[in-house]
Design an enzyme around this catalytic site. Structure first.
Site, PDB file in Angstrom:
ATOM      1  N   ASP A   1      -8.671  -4.009  -6.613  1.00 13.72           N
ATOM      2  CA  ASP A   1      -8.250  -3.433  -5.342  1.00 13.72           C
ATOM      3  C   ASP A   1      -8.948  -2.086  -5.148  1.00 13.72           C
ATOM      4  O   ASP A   1      -8.940  -1.231  -6.037  1.00 13.72           O
ATOM      5  CB  ASP A   1      -6.731  -3.250  -5.352  1.00 13.72           C
TER       6      ASP A   1
ATOM      7  N   HIS B   1      -6.548  -6.405  -0.814  1.00 18.03           N
ATOM      8  CA  HIS B   1      -5.491  -5.405  -0.659  1.00 18.03           C
ATOM      9  C   HIS B   1      -4.378  -6.015   0.180  1.00 18.03           C
ATOM     10  O   HIS B   1      -4.570  -6.366   1.338  1.00 18.03           O
ATOM     11  CB  HIS B   1      -6.066  -4.173   0.025  1.00 18.03           C
TER      12      HIS B   1
ATOM     13  N   SER C   1       0.831  -1.193   0.000  1.00 19.14           N
ATOM     14  CA  SER C   1       0.000   0.000   0.000  1.00 19.14           C
ATOM     15  C   SER C   1       0.878   1.260   0.000  1.00 19.14           C
ATOM     16  O   SER C   1       1.721   1.415  -0.884  1.00 19.14           O
ATOM     17  CB  SER C   1      -0.946  -0.056   1.199  1.00 19.14           C
TER      18      SER C   1
END
Length: 538
Positions: free
Chosen positions: A456, A485, A233
Site C-alpha cells: 500500500d 488502498h 485510510s
C-alpha cells in the site's frame, strides 16, 4: 492524511529564506483556555446524552447530496468545543440506507468513514449497488454515512477561493529552485492565514480526537450502546483514537488500510514515509506497463516507461493539454495508479494515446473539473486543519527543505508536491496538539479486525503492524504482495474475513494472509475507478 509523493534529490540545503514569510519561524497563536469549561470526557457524555434523547429525524435527502430516493438523511448536533458542551454546536449531516434483509438477521447500523482528512461518507448508501461484499453487508446492516465536522454541509470550512484553488494549468518542479521554494512558502503562509481568517474561533477544534468524539455522539444518536464502524485510510486513525477514548463503546471495528498511529509518526513523518511507499507503487505500475509494451508502446523497461512519462510531463508544460493540464495536474492524476490496480490499464492507455497525438483521454482524467472546485477546496481545507492541528510540525523551512530533498532523492515522483500540500502547517495560526497515545490493554476491547496490503502506498504496511501492537487482541488480515488502498470489497479472501467478523464477531486469530488478486489485464479504456480513502495531493 493525504497521498504523498516520493523524494527526489540527494543533498540538503541549509536554506534560510530571506524573503519567505517570517511566520515559518514564529510561535503559533496560543488560544486562551475557555471559561466555565468541563473535562472533555464529561462534555462527550453530555452531548451523547442529548443526542440519545433527540435521536435522528430521518427524512428525504436534499438534492445537494445526489442520493437516490431510497436513502434517508438527517443531522446530529455536536459541540464545537467538548469542554463547553453548552456552547456553539455544529450539525453533522448523516445518511442511511436501510438494511434490506429479514428482521431476524438485522444487526443494526454500520457507520463508515472513507478517509481524508476531508473525506465525505454521505455517499455510503450507494455502496450496495457495487454488489458483492457491500450488498451482503447491507442485507443485515443499515449503512450509515456522515460528513465529519467541516466537511460537505457539516459547517463547511473554506480557506481560499475554490476556483483559484483548482484552476490549472500548474507547473510541478522536479528539482525546485530557490525561487520556487520561496514562492511556495509565501503561498503556504497565505493559505494558513486564510484558514485562520475563515474560522478564527473554531479552527483549533478540527482534530482527530474531536472527530472520534463526534463519532461517539453519532453512536448515541443512532440509539446504540456499542458502535459498529468501518474506517478506511484516515478513517482508521479515527477508529484507533475512538478505540482508545471509548473502548467500552466498541461493538465491532474494521480498520482497512491503516494509518500508523504512533505519536511520533503523526503527521510530519507519516507524509515522508508515504512518499517512499508511493514511489514503490509507481515502480510497480511502470514495471507492469513495460511488461505490456506490445499493447502500450511506452517502453520495455520501467526506466523507459518513466522516460515516456517525463516526455509527456515536459510536453504539457510547454503546451498545457486542453489549456488546463500542466505537469502538476498530470502528476496528481497519475498518483491514482498508486491507489488501485484498476487504474493501471486505463492510465497506461491515456499516456499511450497522448504519445500518439491524442490528448483527449488525458484531458478527461487530469483536467480540473471546476464543477467540483468547492468540494475539492473544502476537502483540502479540512485536510490541513486536521493534520496541522493534530500534532506539532516543524516551523523552520530549512528542516522541511532538508528532509524533503533527501526523500526526493529516492522517491522523486510526488515528494515535492506532497510537501507543498502540507506546508501550510509550518505557518499554522493555532498551537498544535500533542497526538493521543493510541493504546488499549488486554480485555478492554472486543476483537478488532485490521486489514492491510503489504505494498500500500497511501498507508504503508508498517502502520498495520503498529496498530496491531497497540490495540491489544486485534487481528490482522494481510493481502500479501498487493498494493490496493482500500482492500475490502476487492479480494474474495479478505471479504470472507470481513463478512465473518461483521456477521459473527469472529476474527482469524492473531493474523491471516490472503493472496493478492490477479494482476490487471492490459488494454482497458474505461474510466478509472476513484481511489478510496485518501485524496491525492496530491
Amino acid at each position: 492524511m493525504r497521498a504523498a509523493a516520493i523524494p527526489s534529490t540527494v543533498g540538503a540545503l541549509a536554506l534560510t529564506l530571506a524573503s519567505a514569510p517570517a511566520a515559518a519561524s514564529a510561535a503559533p497563536h496560543r488560544a486562551l483556555p475557555p471559561t466555565n469549561s468541563v473535562p472533555e470526557a464529561a462534555g462527550v457524555r453530555a452531548a451523547a446524552g442529548d443526542a440519545a434523547a433527540q435521536g435522528i429525524r430521518w427524512q428525504p435527502c436534499p438534492a445537494a447530496e445526489h442520493l437516490p430516493a431510497s436513502a434517508e438523511c438527517g443531522t446530529v448536533r455536536v459541540p464545537v468545543d467538548y469542554t463547553r458542551p453548552d456552547g456553539e454546536h455544529i450539525s453533522l449531516t448523516v445518511s442511511r440506507a436501510r438494511a434490506t434483509g429479514n428482521a431476524a438477521e438485522y444487526q443494526g447500523p454500520l457507520v463508515y468513514n472513507p478517509g481524508g482528512p476531508g473525506g465525505n461518507a454521505m455517499t455510503f448508501p450507494l455502496y450496495p449497488k457495487l454488489g458483492g461484499l457491500w450488498k451482503r453487508l447491507n442485507a443485515r446492516y443499515d449503512f450509515i454515512g456522515y460528513a465529519p465536522r467541516g466537511v460537505g454541509r457539516s459547517d463547511p470550512l473554506s480557506c481560499q477561493n475554490p476556483k483559484a484553488f483548482l484552476k490549472g494549468p500548474n507547473h510541478s518542479a522536479q528539482h525546485p529552485t530557490w525561487a520556487v521554494k520561496q514562492a511556495m512558502n509565501r503561498k503556504a503562509a497565505a493559505y494558513a492565514a486564510g484558514c485562520a481568517k475563515a474560522q478564527p474561533d473554531r479552527l483549533r477544534h478540527y482534530t482527530t480526537p474531536n472527530n472520534a468524539r463526534d463519532l461517539d455522539v453519532l453512536r448515541a444518536a443512532l440509539g446504540q450502546r456499542g458502535l459498529t464502524y468501518m474506517g478506511v485510510s484516515y478513517g482508521t486513525y479515527i477508529g484507533s483514537v475512538y478505540a482508545t477514548l471509548f473502548p467500552g463503546h466498541v461493538r465491532r471495528l474494521v480498520l482497512d488500510s491503516i494509518v500508523n498511529p504512533a505519536p511520533d509518526n503523526v503527521w510530519y513523518q507519516a507524509n515522508l514515509d508515504q512518499n517512499v511507499a508511493f514511489e514503490r507503487r509507481w515502480e510497480d505500475w511502470k514495471t507492469w506497463v513495460a511488461r505490456h509494451d506490445d499493447t502500450y508502446r511506452l517502453g520495455r523497461t520501467a526506466r523507459q516507461v518513466q522516460a515516456s512519462f517525463d516526455a509527456v510531463r515536459a510536453a504539457v508544460d510547454r503546451e498545457p493539454a486542453g489549456g488546463t493540464v500542466g505537469s502538476k495536474e498530470l502528476v496528481a492524476a497519475f498518483l491514482d495508479t498508486g491507489y488501485a490496480d484498476a487504474t493501471w490499464a486505463p492510465y497506461a492507455r491515456v499516456l499511450s494515446d497522448f504519445r500518439k497525438g491524442e490528448p483527449g483521454p488525458l484531458i478527461k482524467v487530469a483536467a480540473p473539473d471546476m464543477k467540483k472546485a468547492k468540494k475539492e477546496e473544502n476537502g483540502n481545507a479540512v485536510y490541513n486543519a486536521v493534520e496541522c492541528q493534530d500534532a506539532p510540525w516543524p516551523r523552520d523551512w530549512p528542516r522541511w527543505d532538508r528532509d524533503n530533498t533527501v526523500t526526493a532523492a529516492v522517491a522523486p515522483f510526488n515528494t515535492w508536491e506532497n510537501a507543498w500540500m502540507n506546508l501550510p502547517c509550518a505557518y499554522w495560526k493555532t498551537e498544535s496538539a500533542t497526538p493521543l497515545d493510541v493504546r488499549t490493554a488486554v480485555g478492554q476491547l472486543p476483537p478488532v479486525l485490521l486489514v492491510a496490503a503489504t505494498r500500500d502506498g497511501a498507508t504503508p504496511y508498517a502502520g498495520a503492524l503498529e496498530t496491531r501492537r497497540r490495540l491489544a487482541g486485534s487481528s490482522l488480515v494481510t493481502e500479501r504482495g498487493a498494493g490496493n488502498h482500500g482492500v475490502s470489497g476487492g479480494n474474495r479472501c479478505v471479504n470472507a474475513h470481513v463478512e465473518r467478523y461483521l456477521f459473527e464477531g469472529r476474527t482469524p486469530g492473531t493474523d491471516a494472509e490472503c493472496a493478492a488478486r490477479p494482476a490487471p489485464k492490459p488494454g482497458a479504456r474505461q474510466q478509472p475507478l476513484p481511489a478510496p480513502g485518501m485524496r491525492a495531493g496530491r
